[in-house]
Design an enzyme around this catalytic site. Structure first.
Site, short mmCIF file in Angstrom:
data_model
loop_
_atom_site.label_atom_id
_atom_site.label_comp_id
_atom_site.label_asym_id
_atom_site.label_seq_id
_atom_site.Cartn_x
_atom_site.Cartn_y
_atom_site.Cartn_z
N GLU A 1 66.26 37.57 -15.22
CA GLU A 1 66.96 38.26 -16.71
C GLU A 1 66.48 39.87 -17.01
O GLU A 1 67.19 40.39 -17.22
CB GLU A 1 66.26 37.43 -17.77
N GLY B 1 62.14 35.50 -15.18
CA GLY B 1 62.35 36.52 -15.49
C GLY B 1 62.91 37.83 -14.73
O GLY B 1 62.52 39.05 -15.68
N GLU C 1 64.16 28.03 -15.02
CA GLU C 1 63.47 27.83 -15.58
C GLU C 1 63.38 25.63 -15.92
O GLU C 1 62.24 25.19 -16.17
CB GLU C 1 63.71 28.51 -16.76
N ALA D 1 58.17 34.94 -15.24
CA ALA D 1 57.82 35.79 -16.31
C ALA D 1 56.20 34.84 -15.66
O ALA D 1 56.29 33.88 -15.18
CB ALA D 1 57.74 34.89 -17.13
N1 COA Z 1 53.83 33.61 -12.16
C1 COA Z 1 53.03 33.45 -11.97
N2 COA Z 1 52.34 33.33 -10.70
C2 COA Z 1 53.72 33.14 -9.81
C3 COA Z 1 54.75 33.42 -9.71
C4 COA Z 1 55.47 33.55 -11.19
N3 COA Z 1 56.23 33.08 -11.72
N4 COA Z 1 55.45 33.42 -8.77
C5 COA Z 1 54.37 33.52 -8.20
N5 COA Z 1 53.28 33.85 -7.90
C6 COA Z 1 52.68 33.75 -7.32
C7 COA Z 1 51.89 32.47 -7.03
O1 COA Z 1 50.93 31.49 -7.91
C8 COA Z 1 50.86 32.94 -5.79
O2 COA Z 1 49.50 33.27 -6.53
P1 COA Z 1 48.30 32.84 -5.49
O3 COA Z 1 48.31 33.58 -4.39
O4 COA Z 1 47.52 33.42 -6.65
O5 COA Z 1 48.37 31.50 -5.45
C9 COA Z 1 51.40 34.22 -4.96
O6 COA Z 1 51.77 34.74 -6.24
C10 COA Z 1 52.43 33.72 -4.41
O7 COA Z 1 53.54 32.97 -4.05
P2 COA Z 1 54.09 31.48 -3.76
O8 COA Z 1 53.91 30.82 -4.53
O9 COA Z 1 51.78 31.44 -2.88
O10 COA Z 1 54.81 32.37 -2.42
P3 COA Z 1 55.84 31.26 -1.50
O11 COA Z 1 56.18 32.34 -1.06
O12 COA Z 1 55.89 30.73 -1.03
O13 COA Z 1 57.28 30.99 -2.85
C11 COA Z 1 58.33 31.19 -4.98
C12 COA Z 1 57.77 32.03 -3.50
C13 COA Z 1 58.75 32.68 -5.16
C14 COA Z 1 59.56 31.13 -4.31
C15 COA Z 1 57.29 31.04 -5.50
O14 COA Z 1 56.47 31.69 -5.66
C16 COA Z 1 57.94 30.46 -7.34
O15 COA Z 1 58.90 29.20 -6.84
N6 COA Z 1 57.39 31.20 -7.48
C17 COA Z 1 57.87 30.65 -9.73
C18 COA Z 1 59.18 31.22 -9.75
C19 COA Z 1 59.71 30.29 -11.02
O16 COA Z 1 60.04 29.73 -11.39
N7 COA Z 1 59.86 31.23 -11.79
C20 COA Z 1 60.18 31.50 -13.14
C21 COA Z 1 59.15 31.74 -14.41
S1 COA Z 1 59.87 30.94 -16.20
#
Ligand code: COA
Length: 260
Positions: free
Chosen positions: A115, A112, A135, A66
């Site tokens: 999910e 999400g 989460e 999400a």
């Molecule tokens: N919500 C909002 N933005 C998100 C996102 C999310 N769940 N997941 C990734 N993004 C965004 C990042 O903020 C980044 O944006 P920016 O370039 O404007 O800073 C972009 O997507 C790329 O992500 P980034 O984190 O730079 O890539 P990465 O390869 O270093 O890491 C992940 C990949 C998936 C490990 C990491 O993005 C992550 O942990 N995301 C969140 C996962 C999460 O907790 N999901 C559950 C949400 S309830």
């Protein structure tokens, strides 16, 4: 219909829905959830669409969760509303669609995103996919059905560990857990989904609709799945597809199901 956050492409009875926010790793914001709701609902009402495949754009992510930026300042009521609305609009909708829905997990499926994949009828993944419900690392819990569907798919102990550790599993472990049905290369992911969709489309869409209802009944509180199976089984006998399917078998020819 045109959308801002998703792409749709229909060919030979299959609609491919692609979540298209690659710069945000296809994170599910409210607008995307609303658009997905419309796309799934429209596809389900279209008699020419027999299978729905959902995937994420880009090579990195199915859906990375999400959209955290949208809910970071929410209070208790807003949090509850977010989960309730999302579940109703999208996750429960997909699970209960009469058209089969396959998730093509092409990279990160987190929060999400996992999910969403779990709300689909079944899942395939590419060998670079990573899945998890992180989460609790954000101080929250899965709110789009994850605490319910993950244990249904992988068992309670594995779900507890995945959710408590906030860790990710790779595609082979997901296969081993029964979370996904097949692992393949990124290039072969959609072709394999289509191959399975073609097999599905040879069968009676009316009977498949009944099968989905009966299988889902096993997971609904206060509903006796065996009773639902008996009812749906009986209903099939009143359909043109049943007449065609049984006649074709007895006449040693391929069935040409009229559908609904
Ligand atoms: N919500 C909002 N933005 C998100 C996102 C999310 N769940 N997941 C990734 N993004 C965004 C990042 O903020 C980044 O944006 P920016 O370039 O404007 O800073 C972009 O997507 C790329 O992500 P980034 O984190 O730079 O890539 P990465 O390869 O270093 O890491 C992940 C990949 C998936 C490990 C990491 O993005 C992550 O942990 N995301 C969140 C996962 C999460 O907790 N999901 C559950 C949400 S309830």
């Amino acid at each position: 219909m045109s959308y801002n956050n998703i792409l749709t492409e229909t060919q030979d009875g299959i609609i491919l829905i692609t979540i298209n926010r690659p710069k945000k790793l296809n994170a599910l914001n409210i607008d995307t959830i609303q658009e997905l709701h419309e796309a799934f609902d429209t596809a389900n009402k279209d008699k020419n669409i027999k299978v729905i495949i959902i995937t994420g754009s880009g090579e990195k992510a199915f859906v990375a969760g999400a959209d955290i930026s949208e809910f970071s300042d929410f209070d208790v009521e807003e949090g509850q509303e977010l989960a309730a609305e999302g579940q109703e609009l999208l996750f429960d909708l997909i699970e209960n669609l009469s058209t089969p829905v396959i998730a093509a997990v092409n990279g990160f499926a987190l929060g999400g995103g996992l999910e969403l994949a779990m709300a689909c009828h079944f899942r395939l993944a590419s060998n670079n996919a990573k899945m998890g419900l992180p989460e609790v690392s954000l101080g929250v819990i899965p709110g789009y059905g994850g605490t319910q569907r993950l244990p249904q798919l992988v068992g309670k102990g594995r779900a507890m560990e995945m959710i408590m550790t906030a860790g990710m599993i790779d595609a082979n472990q997901a296969l081993n857990y029964g979370l996904i049905n097949h692992v393949t290369t990124p290039e072969e992911l959609l072709p394999l989904c289509e191959k399975i969709a073609e097999k599905i489309m040879r069968n009676s869409s009316v009977a498949i609709k009944s099968a989905i209802k009966a299988i889902n009944a096993n997971f609904k509180d206060g509903v006796n799945g065996f009773d639902v199976e008996i009812e749906q089984f009986g209903n099939c006998f009143g359909t043109d597809d049943f007449k065609e399917g049984t006649s074709a078998f007895l006449e040693k020819r391929k069935a040409n199901f009229p559908g609904e």
